[in-house]
Design a protein around this motif. Structure first.
Motif, PDB file in Angstrom:
ATOM      1  N   GLN A 222       4.936  12.966  -9.912  1.00 38.99           N
ATOM      2  CA  GLN A 222       3.566  12.637 -10.292  1.00 38.99           C
ATOM      3  C   GLN A 222       2.636  13.829 -10.051  1.00 38.99           C
ATOM      4  OE1 GLN A 222       1.557   9.338  -8.393  1.00 38.99           O
ATOM      5  NE2 GLN A 222       1.997   7.993 -10.133  1.00 38.99           N
ATOM      6  N   SER A 223       2.835  14.512  -8.960  1.00 41.11           N
ATOM      7  CA  SER A 223       2.031  15.691  -8.636  1.00 41.11           C
ATOM      8  C   SER A 223       2.198  16.762  -9.715  1.00 41.11           C
ATOM      9  CB  SER A 223       2.438  16.249  -7.274  1.00 41.11           C
ATOM     10  OG  SER A 223       1.699  17.399  -6.972  1.00 41.11           O
TER      11      SER A 223
ATOM     12  N   THR B 187      -1.668  15.024  -1.902  1.00 39.89           N
ATOM     13  CA  THR B 187      -0.738  14.628  -0.855  1.00 39.89           C
ATOM     14  C   THR B 187       0.149  13.522  -1.406  1.00 39.89           C
ATOM     15  OG1 THR B 187      -2.409  15.086   0.833  1.00 39.89           O
ATOM     16  CG2 THR B 187      -0.584  13.685   1.506  1.00 39.89           C
ATOM     17  N   ILE B 188       1.441  13.643  -1.141  1.00 47.22           N
ATOM     18  CA  ILE B 188       2.382  12.609  -1.591  1.00 47.22           C
ATOM     19  C   ILE B 188       2.380  11.505  -0.543  1.00 47.22           C
ATOM     20  CG2 ILE B 188       4.783  12.089  -2.151  1.00 47.22           C
ATOM     21  CD1 ILE B 188       5.001  15.075  -3.038  1.00 47.22           C
TER      22      ILE B 188
ATOM     23  N   LYS C 140       3.921   8.044   0.674  1.00 42.25           N
ATOM     24  CA  LYS C 140       5.162   7.266   0.536  1.00 42.25           C
ATOM     25  C   LYS C 140       4.978   5.863   1.003  1.00 42.25           C
ATOM     26  CE  LYS C 140       8.084  11.213   0.721  1.00 42.25           C
ATOM     27  NZ  LYS C 140       9.257  11.809   1.161  1.00 42.25           N
TER      28      LYS C 140
ATOM     29  N   LYS D 270       2.110   9.257  -5.707  1.00 37.54           N
ATOM     30  CA  LYS D 270       3.280   8.555  -5.167  1.00 37.54           C
ATOM     31  C   LYS D 270       4.525   9.424  -5.039  1.00 37.54           C
ATOM     32  CE  LYS D 270       1.821   4.031  -6.731  1.00 37.54           C
ATOM     33  NZ  LYS D 270       2.142   2.855  -7.528  1.00 37.54           N
ATOM     34  N   SER D 271       4.570  10.539  -5.837  1.00 34.42           N
ATOM     35  CA  SER D 271       5.787  11.359  -5.804  1.00 34.42           C
ATOM     36  C   SER D 271       5.492  12.802  -6.215  1.00 34.42           C
ATOM     37  CB  SER D 271       6.832  10.780  -6.772  1.00 34.42           C
ATOM     38  OG  SER D 271       6.361  10.895  -8.106  1.00 34.42           O
ATOM     39  N   GLU D 272       6.493  13.633  -5.952  1.00 32.97           N
ATOM     40  CA  GLU D 272       6.396  15.041  -6.370  1.00 32.97           C
ATOM     41  C   GLU D 272       6.321  15.123  -7.895  1.00 32.97           C
ATOM     42  OE1 GLU D 272       5.927  18.981  -6.134  1.00 32.97           O
ATOM     43  OE2 GLU D 272       6.080  17.712  -4.377  1.00 32.97           O
TER      44      GLU D 272
END
Length: 125
Positions: free
Chosen positions: A100-101, A122-123, A125, A96-98
């Motif tokens: 989280q990555s 892949t993020i 959105k 869901k987000s950078e």
């Protein structure tokens, strides 16, 4: 007559000794060949086990990563695929987000046996 018996006795002893000696030599030759065959088979087994160990290590690393990701709060790991080859971890999927990555990468990097990470996240959105 005594000389003939003595000669026969000596010949019997000599022939018996020769037979026993050849039997011992044949046995030693067989033992050497058997030992060589066992050593060769042992080496092949060791080589196979190393190959299997590598596979098992990769599987264990993948399982550990998946377990750690499931346990980590703030990460929905159901959309993340993990594959490990020779200690290199390949991840793909959606987060869901950078943040989280980065968290996923942090969790993976702490798992024993991970040599590097190929990030295909892949993020979404």
């Amino acid at each position: 007559m005594k000389n003939v018996k003595l000669t026969h006795t000596l010949m019997a002893v000599v022939l018996g000794t020769a037979l026993i000696s050849s039997s011992v030599l044949a046995e030693e030759s067989f033992k050497n060949k058997a030992t060589q065959a066992l050593d060769s088979a042992g080496q092949k087994i060791d080589d196979s086990m190393k190959s299997v160990d590598g596979y098992m290590d990769d599987s264990a690393i993948t399982a550990k990563i998946k377990s750690e990701l499931l346990a980590e709060k703030g990460i929905n790991s159901t959309g993340i695929a993990v594959k490990t080859e020779k200690g290199v971890v390949y991840i793909s999927g959606f987060v869901k987000s950078e943040q989280q990555s980065r968290k996923v990468l942090d969790v993976i990097s702490k798992v024993k046996g991970v040599k590097s990470i190929q990030n295909g996240l892949t993020i979404k959105k």
